[in-house]
Design an enzyme around this catalytic site. Structure first.
Site, PDB file in Angstrom:
ATOM      1  N   GLU A  46       0.824  -1.200   0.000  1.00 23.48           N
ATOM      2  CA  GLU A  46       0.000   0.000   0.000  1.00 23.48           C
ATOM      3  C   GLU A  46       0.863   1.257   0.000  1.00 23.48           C
ATOM      4  O   GLU A  46       0.601   2.205  -0.751  1.00 23.48           O
ATOM      5  CB  GLU A  46      -0.927   0.002   1.224  1.00 23.48           C
ATOM      6  CG  GLU A  46      -1.894  -1.177   1.273  1.00 23.48           C
ATOM      7  CD  GLU A  46      -1.343  -2.372   2.021  1.00 23.48           C
ATOM      8  OE1 GLU A  46      -2.142  -3.107   2.617  1.00 23.48           O
ATOM      9  OE2 GLU A  46      -0.095  -2.578   2.018  1.00 23.48           O
ATOM     10  N   CYS A  72      -2.349  -3.871   7.142  1.00 25.08           N
ATOM     11  CA  CYS A  72      -1.976  -4.120   8.536  1.00 25.08           C
ATOM     12  C   CYS A  72      -2.325  -2.930   9.421  1.00 25.08           C
ATOM     13  O   CYS A  72      -2.496  -1.808   8.953  1.00 25.08           O
ATOM     14  CB  CYS A  72      -0.482  -4.434   8.632  1.00 25.08           C
ATOM     15  SG  CYS A  72       0.597  -3.049   8.218  1.00 25.08           S
ATOM     16  N   CYS A  81      -0.329   0.142   7.496  1.00 22.77           N
ATOM     17  CA  CYS A  81      -0.812   0.456   6.143  1.00 22.77           C
ATOM     18  C   CYS A  81      -2.216   1.056   6.193  1.00 22.77           C
ATOM     19  O   CYS A  81      -2.560   1.884   5.343  1.00 22.77           O
ATOM     20  CB  CYS A  81      -0.806  -0.808   5.291  1.00 22.77           C
ATOM     21  SG  CYS A  81       0.847  -1.447   4.972  1.00 22.77           S
ATOM     22  N   ALA A 160      21.334 -51.110  -4.498  1.00 20.53           N
ATOM     23  CA  ALA A 160      21.616 -52.080  -3.437  1.00 20.53           C
ATOM     24  C   ALA A 160      22.936 -51.797  -2.740  1.00 20.53           C
ATOM     25  O   ALA A 160      23.103 -52.093  -1.548  1.00 20.53           O
ATOM     26  CB  ALA A 160      21.621 -53.496  -4.019  1.00 20.53           C
ATOM     27  N   TRP A 166      23.578 -40.368  -9.898  1.00 20.47           N
ATOM     28  CA  TRP A 166      22.340 -39.593  -9.777  1.00 20.47           C
ATOM     29  C   TRP A 166      21.197 -40.439 -10.321  1.00 20.47           C
ATOM     30  O   TRP A 166      21.324 -40.979 -11.419  1.00 20.47           O
ATOM     31  CB  TRP A 166      22.430 -38.285 -10.551  1.00 20.47           C
ATOM     32  CG  TRP A 166      23.471 -37.353 -10.038  1.00 20.47           C
ATOM     33  CD1 TRP A 166      24.691 -37.100 -10.574  1.00 20.47           C
ATOM     34  CD2 TRP A 166      23.367 -36.518  -8.877  1.00 20.47           C
ATOM     35  NE1 TRP A 166      25.366 -36.167  -9.828  1.00 20.47           N
ATOM     36  CE2 TRP A 166      24.565 -35.794  -8.787  1.00 20.47           C
ATOM     37  CE3 TRP A 166      22.392 -36.303  -7.902  1.00 20.47           C
ATOM     38  CZ2 TRP A 166      24.818 -34.884  -7.763  1.00 20.47           C
ATOM     39  CZ3 TRP A 166      22.632 -35.403  -6.902  1.00 20.47           C
ATOM     40  CH2 TRP A 166      23.824 -34.701  -6.834  1.00 20.47           C
ATOM     41  N   ALA A 269      11.676 -38.755   6.094  1.00 20.41           N
ATOM     42  CA  ALA A 269      10.447 -38.723   5.298  1.00 20.41           C
ATOM     43  C   ALA A 269       9.366 -39.577   5.952  1.00 20.41           C
ATOM     44  O   ALA A 269       8.205 -39.164   6.056  1.00 20.41           O
ATOM     45  CB  ALA A 269      10.729 -39.218   3.884  1.00 20.41           C
TER      46      ALA A 269
END
Length: 358
Positions: A46, A72, A81, A160, A166, A269
């Protein structure tokens, strides 16, 4: 409002502050100024729009402000703001999303008290989507968690013999680095930190570092060696010992980490999924079959298909020969009532916590 949302998207995705855009319209509905928040410590959207108007020789008095987040009402690094809009003499304000931050909320009420009409909810769904990670962090007190997986077609993250570099190709890895450059923090378990010796930096195609480097987080008790790459160039290193994932996430929330990317190996995870703490999945899948080796996720306590951890697919992107699947957690069914006396259940599956070393 769509222009304000497009402006907001120009701001940084990382950082403690939301991405906000603002457009000022004259009484005839023509755009006379606009602005967006460029990051912590810079003018809010703003204020930026009002400054843009004045730089163009436009008096903002009587204009309509269209802003993606409720202005705000608190003093932070910059003034409220809402007060800036009142002092500028705007005639009306249209907002996409109300501010859930208890520290900053109240701007709409302050504007109305000054006699300025305010509407909230214009393109609210699009506003919520843009602010998804920030809103989640403010509403829950913990970061939005994105779990990254890079696997073969048969769900393996290593062969394994333990080799994993990658599985995916260069385009997938480059994309993953652009994601790192947009989050506040990136986390691994201490086992991965010791085994893989990652740097957890966000790197460009030429190997140089992005300007923004995420906080590097290690979850677990085992110390990070003095010569580890995690202690080299890049973001600050933070270790959070112990097994309490909820406490760790809330500690990151207290540090104003809004978006956490987790790349931490199968044990971390599994712990996050078992605790129902993953908000989004980034699954990079390579057209490779290994047949043996470590899997991306371990035992989640799922014994029947009805208990499966389910996510909703948001997008599928081809990256060279690899595919990226982005999926978000399914929210509980509307109207479901939790029974405090029953075993904890979320999203149709038992919630279990792990005591494994992460």
């Amino acid at each position: 409002m769509r222009r304000a949302l497009a402006l907001a998207a120009l701001g940084p995705a990382h950082g403690p502050n939301p991405r906000v855009g603002c457009v000022l319209l004259d009484p005839g509905g023509r755009t006379v100024a606009e602005g967006y928040h460029r990051g912590a410590g810079t003018p809010h959207a703003e204020a930026a729009a009002l400054a843009d108007a004045r730089s163009r020789g436009v008096d903002p008095r009587g204009t309509t402000a269209v802003v993606t987040l409720e202005p705000c009402a608190h003093h932070g690094r910059t003034g409220p703001c809402a007060d800036a809009l009142i002092d500028a003499g705007v005639a009306a304000v249209h907002v996409a999303v109300g501010d859930p931050n208890p520290v900053a909320t109240g701007g709409a009420d302050r504007l109305r008290a000054a006699g300025i009409p305010v509407t909230v909810g214009l393109l609210a769904d699009e506003g919520e989507e843009l602010l998804r990670t920030w809103l989640h962090a403010v509403r829950t007190g913990r970061p939005y968690v994105t779990l990254k997986l890079a696997t073969s077609l048969d769900g393996r993250v290593a062969a394994a013999d333990g080799t994993s570099r990658w599985i995916t190709g260069a385009q997938a890895r480059a994309h993953a680095h652009t994601v790192r450059a947009q989050v506040d923090a990136i986390a691994v378990g201490s086992g991965t930190a010791l085994t893989d010796d990652p740097s957890l930096t966000a790197r460009r195609l030429d190997g140089g570092l992005f300007e923004h480097q995420p906080l590097r987080v290690v979850l677990g008790r085992r110390p990070v060696p003095d010569d580890a790459r995690l202690r080299g160039p890049g973001g600050e290193l933070l270790q959070l010992p112990g097994h309490d994932l909820d406490a760790a996430l809330r500690a990151l929330g207290d540090r104003e980490v809004r978006h956490l990317l987790v790349e931490g190996g199968p044990t971390l995870a599994t712990a996050l999924l078992a605790a129902d703490a993953v908000d989004e999945l980034h699954a990079y899948v390579a057209p490779v079959l290994l047949g043996a080796g470590a899997t991306a996720v371990g035992y989640l306590g799922v014994t029947t298909i009805g208990e499966a951890a389910r996510f909703a697919t948001e997008e599928v992107t081809r990256l060279g020969d690899d595919m990226l699947l982005v999926a978000r957690r399914l929210e509980p069914a509307p109207g479901r009532v939790e029974n405090d006396s029953a075993p904890p259940v979320q999203h149709g599956r038992p919630r279990r916590h792990t005591e494994e070393e992460i």
